[in-house]
Design a protein around this motif. Structure first.
Motif, short mmCIF file in Angstrom:
data_model
loop_
_atom_site.label_atom_id
_atom_site.label_comp_id
_atom_site.label_asym_id
_atom_site.label_seq_id
_atom_site.Cartn_x
_atom_site.Cartn_y
_atom_site.Cartn_z
N PHE A 97 0.84 -1.21 0.00
CA PHE A 97 0.00 0.00 0.00
C PHE A 97 0.87 1.25 0.00
O PHE A 97 1.88 1.32 0.69
N GLU A 98 0.43 2.21 -0.79
CA GLU A 98 1.04 3.55 -0.77
C GLU A 98 -0.09 4.52 -0.50
O GLU A 98 -0.86 4.87 -1.40
N GLY A 99 -0.21 4.95 0.74
CA GLY A 99 -1.38 5.73 1.14
C GLY A 99 -2.55 4.79 1.42
O GLY A 99 -2.38 3.59 1.62
N LYS A 100 -3.75 5.33 1.39
CA LYS A 100 -4.94 4.54 1.71
C LYS A 100 -5.61 3.93 0.48
O LYS A 100 -6.44 3.03 0.61
N ASP A 101 -5.26 4.46 -0.68
CA ASP A 101 -6.04 4.05 -1.85
C ASP A 101 -5.20 3.55 -3.03
O ASP A 101 -5.73 3.30 -4.10
N GLN A 102 -3.90 3.38 -2.85
CA GLN A 102 -3.04 2.99 -3.97
C GLN A 102 -2.24 1.76 -3.61
O GLN A 102 -1.60 1.70 -2.56
N ILE A 103 -2.27 0.75 -4.50
CA ILE A 103 -1.58 -0.52 -4.25
C ILE A 103 -0.64 -0.81 -5.41
O ILE A 103 -1.02 -0.69 -6.58
N LEU A 104 0.57 -1.22 -5.10
CA LEU A 104 1.52 -1.65 -6.11
C LEU A 104 1.33 -3.15 -6.33
O LEU A 104 1.51 -3.95 -5.42
N VAL A 105 0.95 -3.51 -7.54
CA VAL A 105 0.69 -4.91 -7.89
C VAL A 105 1.86 -5.45 -8.69
O VAL A 105 2.37 -4.79 -9.60
N HIS A 106 2.28 -6.66 -8.35
CA HIS A 106 3.40 -7.31 -9.03
C HIS A 106 2.83 -8.29 -10.05
O HIS A 106 2.18 -9.27 -9.69
N GLY A 107 3.06 -8.00 -11.33
CA GLY A 107 2.43 -8.77 -12.39
C GLY A 107 3.34 -9.78 -13.03
O GLY A 107 4.42 -10.11 -12.53
N LYS A 108 2.89 -10.29 -14.19
CA LYS A 108 3.64 -11.29 -14.94
C LYS A 108 4.95 -10.70 -15.44
O LYS A 108 5.03 -9.53 -15.79
N GLY A 109 5.97 -11.55 -15.47
CA GLY A 109 7.25 -11.09 -15.99
C GLY A 109 7.87 -9.98 -15.16
O GLY A 109 8.60 -9.14 -15.66
N GLN A 110 7.57 -10.00 -13.84
CA GLN A 110 8.10 -9.00 -12.92
C GLN A 110 7.72 -7.58 -13.33
O GLN A 110 8.46 -6.63 -13.10
N LYS A 111 6.54 -7.43 -13.94
CA LYS A 111 6.05 -6.12 -14.32
C LYS A 111 5.12 -5.61 -13.24
O LYS A 111 4.18 -6.29 -12.84
N ASP A 112 5.38 -4.41 -12.74
CA ASP A 112 4.57 -3.82 -11.66
C ASP A 112 3.70 -2.70 -12.20
O ASP A 112 4.06 -2.02 -13.16
N TRP A 113 2.53 -2.52 -11.58
CA TRP A 113 1.68 -1.38 -11.90
C TRP A 113 0.81 -1.06 -10.69
O TRP A 113 0.74 -1.83 -9.74
N TYR A 114 0.16 0.10 -10.73
CA TYR A 114 -0.67 0.54 -9.62
C TYR A 114 -2.14 0.29 -9.89
O TYR A 114 -2.61 0.43 -11.02
N VAL A 115 -2.86 -0.09 -8.83
CA VAL A 115 -4.31 -0.14 -8.87
C VAL A 115 -4.82 0.71 -7.71
O VAL A 115 -4.07 1.00 -6.77
N PHE A 116 -6.10 1.06 -7.75
CA PHE A 116 -6.62 2.04 -6.80
C PHE A 116 -7.92 1.57 -6.16
O PHE A 116 -8.72 0.85 -6.80
N LEU A 117 -8.14 1.98 -4.92
CA LEU A 117 -9.35 1.65 -4.20
C LEU A 117 -10.32 2.83 -4.26
O LEU A 117 -9.94 3.97 -3.94
N ASN A 118 -11.55 2.57 -4.67
CA ASN A 118 -12.57 3.62 -4.62
C ASN A 118 -13.08 3.75 -3.18
O ASN A 118 -12.62 3.04 -2.27
N ALA A 119 -14.04 4.63 -2.96
CA ALA A 119 -14.51 4.91 -1.61
C ALA A 119 -15.11 3.68 -0.94
O ALA A 119 -14.85 3.40 0.24
N LYS A 120 -15.91 2.91 -1.69
CA LYS A 120 -16.53 1.72 -1.11
C LYS A 120 -15.48 0.70 -0.69
O LYS A 120 -15.60 0.07 0.36
N ALA A 121 -14.46 0.54 -1.51
CA ALA A 121 -13.40 -0.41 -1.18
C ALA A 121 -12.60 0.05 0.04
O ALA A 121 -12.21 -0.76 0.88
N GLN A 122 -12.37 1.35 0.16
CA GLN A 122 -11.64 1.87 1.32
C GLN A 122 -12.42 1.66 2.60
O GLN A 122 -11.86 1.25 3.63
N ILE A 123 -13.72 1.91 2.57
CA ILE A 123 -14.56 1.70 3.76
C ILE A 123 -14.60 0.22 4.12
O ILE A 123 -14.51 -0.15 5.30
N ALA A 124 -14.72 -0.64 3.10
CA ALA A 124 -14.75 -2.09 3.36
C ALA A 124 -13.42 -2.55 3.95
O ALA A 124 -13.38 -3.43 4.82
N MET A 125 -12.30 -1.97 3.49
CA MET A 125 -11.00 -2.35 4.02
C MET A 125 -10.87 -1.92 5.48
O MET A 125 -10.33 -2.66 6.31
N GLU A 126 -11.37 -0.74 5.82
CA GLU A 126 -11.33 -0.28 7.21
C GLU A 126 -12.07 -1.24 8.12
O GLU A 126 -11.61 -1.57 9.23
#
Length: 336
Positions: A197-226
């Motif tokens: 996690f980078e902050g409350k809403d940004q996640i670094l995902v490790h993909g195929k071939g050691q390729k990384d990218w970011y995905v994000f949590l919307n408000a509903k996902a953030q509340i559910a995570m809390e």
């Protein structure tokens, strides 16, 4: 074989031409119907097993995941074994055609599975050619198998709400919102660590071939995570040493440090789907739903592709479930 199959199709309208060719390939396998000659093999330094091992080493160096390497290894060994383990330097396109025919006729393999086999072999024989082991790639003469097109559906808005209402445990609620917000594959969801996690809403995902990218949590996902993290603190307290975002609900010696595995996520989602009365509930359908909704709300397909971690937009387009009504309204809006 093509000429015979065409004659059969002309005499018997509606005959399945691909099955006819497969049957002919099987029946004609023991026979030589034309003069055959084989050129001197350019490279004879390795046996089949050593060639496959070297191929896997090269793929590992290029960054393929252990799962992908295992798939390549098992598939190539299985397919070459089914051919009778001939010298890989001498395998011909006809040998591959017979192999695919055996998979179809004798083992009942689907077109999708046979195309996957074809893809593995194409990559392998391409590598043999590049390495100088062969002067050609026999797979270039093996046509791609036509697959029946089955439209895969995303969840409707009503189905999503039913699933949300049916989910009771905070972890199930969070899994649903996490899948809908990020569009991640279930294997990636399982492996997300709290440190990603980078902050409350940004996640670094490790993909195929050691390729990384970011995905994000919307408000509903953030509340559910809390709510999920609060449940973890209340249940395990300071004993919660598990580093993964999703973890088992008990705190045994193994579960204390293991993630919630893919099978666990699939089982929990099926249970929620059964309770909600929604059919075909599985994690990958949430991924399709996330992509489809994003496109419907105006996200450019290039950005949808980045969100899903795809290298090609063509791959993204396969995921999308665009209804005819949406296409009609878009036509009125954009086509003049």
């Amino acid at each position: 074989m093509n000429a015979i199959a065409s004659r059969i199709q002309a005499e018997i309208p509606g005959a399945d031409i691909s099955t006819v060719i497969s049957l002919l390939a099987l029946e004609m396998e023991p026979y030589d119907i034309s003069k055959s000659s084989r050129e001197i093999t350019v490279y004879k330094g390795f046996e089949n097993k050593k060639l496959i091992e070297k191929f896997l080493v090269c793929k590992r160096v290029k960054g393929l995941t252990p799962k992908s390497l295992t798939m390549y290894k098992e598939s190539i060994h299985f397919l070459t074994g089914l051919m009778g383990n001939p010298p890989l330097t001498e395998v011909t396109a006809d040998d591959i055609i017979v192999l695919l025919a055996k998979l179809e006729i004798e083992r009942g393999a689907s077109a999708s599975y046979r195309n996957s086999c074809r893809r593995f072999l194409y990559t392998f024989f391409s590598w043999l050619r590049v390495e100088g082991v062969r002067v050609d790639n026999p797979m270039e003469k093996v046509p791609k198998i036509k697959e029946p097109k089955k439209k895969k559906k995303a969840f409707s808005e009503m189905e999503v709400e039913r699933l949300r209402m049916a989910a009771e445990h905070p972890r199930d609620v969070f899994v649903i919102e996490l899948l809908l917000s990020t569009g991640c594959r279930v294997a990636k969801i399982s492996q997300i660590m709290l440190s990603d996690f980078e902050g409350k809403d940004q996640i670094l995902v490790h993909g195929k071939g050691q390729k990384d990218w970011y995905v994000f949590l919307n408000a509903k996902a953030q509340i559910a995570m809390e709510a999920w993290m609060a449940w973890r603190r209340q249940t395990f307290g300071e004993e919660d040493l598990n580093p993964y975002l999703l973890r088992p609900l008990n705190n045994g010696p193994r579960q204390r440090f293991e993630p919630l595995h893919v099978s666990g996520i699939e089982i929990s989602m099926r249970a929620v789907g059964k309770k909600a009365g929604v059919k075909s509930v599985h994690p990958h359908r949430f991924r399709r739903t996330c992509a489809t909704r994003a496109l419907q709300k105006g996200m450019p397909v290039e950005q949808v592709s980045l969100m899903l971690g795809h290298e090609k937009i063509e791959t993204t387009q396969i995921y999308l479930d665009i209804e005819e009504d949406n296409l009609k309204s878009s036509h009125k809006k954009y086509v003049v």
